[in-house]
Design an enzyme around this catalytic site. Structure first.
Site, PDB file in Angstrom:
ATOM      1  N   ARG A 167      37.525 -17.857  38.543  1.00  0.00           N
ATOM      2  CA  ARG A 167      36.932 -16.434  38.117  1.00  0.00           C
ATOM      3  C   ARG A 167      35.939 -16.423  39.275  1.00  0.00           C
ATOM      4  O   ARG A 167      35.095 -17.050  39.456  1.00  0.00           O
ATOM      5  CB  ARG A 167      36.503 -16.761  36.948  1.00  0.00           C
ATOM      6  N   SER A 191      42.373 -10.926  27.484  1.00  0.00           N
ATOM      7  CA  SER A 191      41.503 -11.242  26.735  1.00  0.00           C
ATOM      8  C   SER A 191      41.333 -10.426  25.634  1.00  0.00           C
ATOM      9  O   SER A 191      41.935  -9.084  25.792  1.00  0.00           O
ATOM     10  CB  SER A 191      40.138 -10.984  27.476  1.00  0.00           C
ATOM     11  N   LYS A 241      28.664 -15.311  29.762  1.00  0.00           N
ATOM     12  CA  LYS A 241      28.941 -13.969  29.987  1.00  0.00           C
ATOM     13  C   LYS A 241      27.903 -13.282  29.075  1.00  0.00           C
ATOM     14  O   LYS A 241      27.956 -13.528  27.809  1.00  0.00           O
ATOM     15  CB  LYS A 241      30.206 -13.525  29.629  1.00  0.00           C
TER      16      LYS A 241
END
Length: 212
Positions: free
Chosen positions: A39, A108, A137
């Site tokens: 990521r 997701s 996050k």
């Protein structure tokens, strides 16, 4: 390609600090990580491709798949094993038309509706998030909790990977409530020993699967 989702590592360059990210990934795989997602939100595309290609070279001989977060173009350029898409990323059908039938597409899901839609549209697995509150996050929904994991498990057939606030202390609970694996960031990337942390997570997941 069939994935083993037991311990799913998501990379984070900032958490790695001065440590080399590839070294962390290799150590974590030695400890039992079974899947890696790269990521990178801030790297220029060219550098992202180079980083991902380097991980493919490390991981493919070990039989560990590399999944690219968000970027179908990067996955194609480095011949990664698949992509992981959020709710606002490329649609599954478009990603599939570009990647072909052999690549992995994860989605997701922050709700049961998200998960059901992902299954209907052809995802290979679902990352359900966040299970618990997390500082990794900030742009995420309210935590699903273990009850939320169970509800999704009871309504979809795809493999489920829980992410968000997961560590060795609660990984077994997530598995016992229906997840097929746990995805972690800080629990490994920021650990003093990524290998030891991965090994401890795998022990917890494996023990929980025996009970389930």
């Amino acid at each position: 390609m069939k994935l083993n989702y037991s311990v799913y590592l998501v990379t984070d360059r900032e958490m790695a600090g001065e440590c080399n990210l590839a070294d962390i990934v290799v150590a974590a795989v030695s400890g039992g990580v079974s899947c890696v997602q790269i990521r990178e939100k801030n790297l220029p595309t060219r550098q992202f491709v180079e980083e991902a290609r380097g991980l493919v070279e490390h991981l493919r001989p070990l039989g560990i798949p590399l999944i690219v977060n968000d970027r179908v173009d990067v996955a194609l350029a480095c011949d990664a094993d698949g992509v992981h898409l959020g709710q606002n990323d490329m649609h599954i059908k478009d990603a599939r038309s570009l990647l072909g039938g052999q690549k992995i597409i994860g989605i997701s899901a922050e709700s049961l509706a998200d998960a059901r839609r992902a299954e209907l549209e052809g995802a290979d697995y679902i990352g359900i998030s966040p299970v618990f509150a997390t500082a990794t996050k900030t742009d995420i929904a309210k935590p699903l909790g273990l009850g939320g994991v169970r509800i999704i498990r009871d309504n979809v057939q795809l493999p489920l990977v829980g992410i968000g606030g997961i560590s060795a202390a609660n990984a077994a609970d997530v598995i016992q409530h229906g997840a097929d694996g746990v995805a972690v960031v800080s629990a490994i990337i920021a650990a003093e020993s990524p290998e030891a942390s991965a090994r401890e997570l795998l022990q917890q997941v494996t023990s929980a699967k025996r009970i389930v």
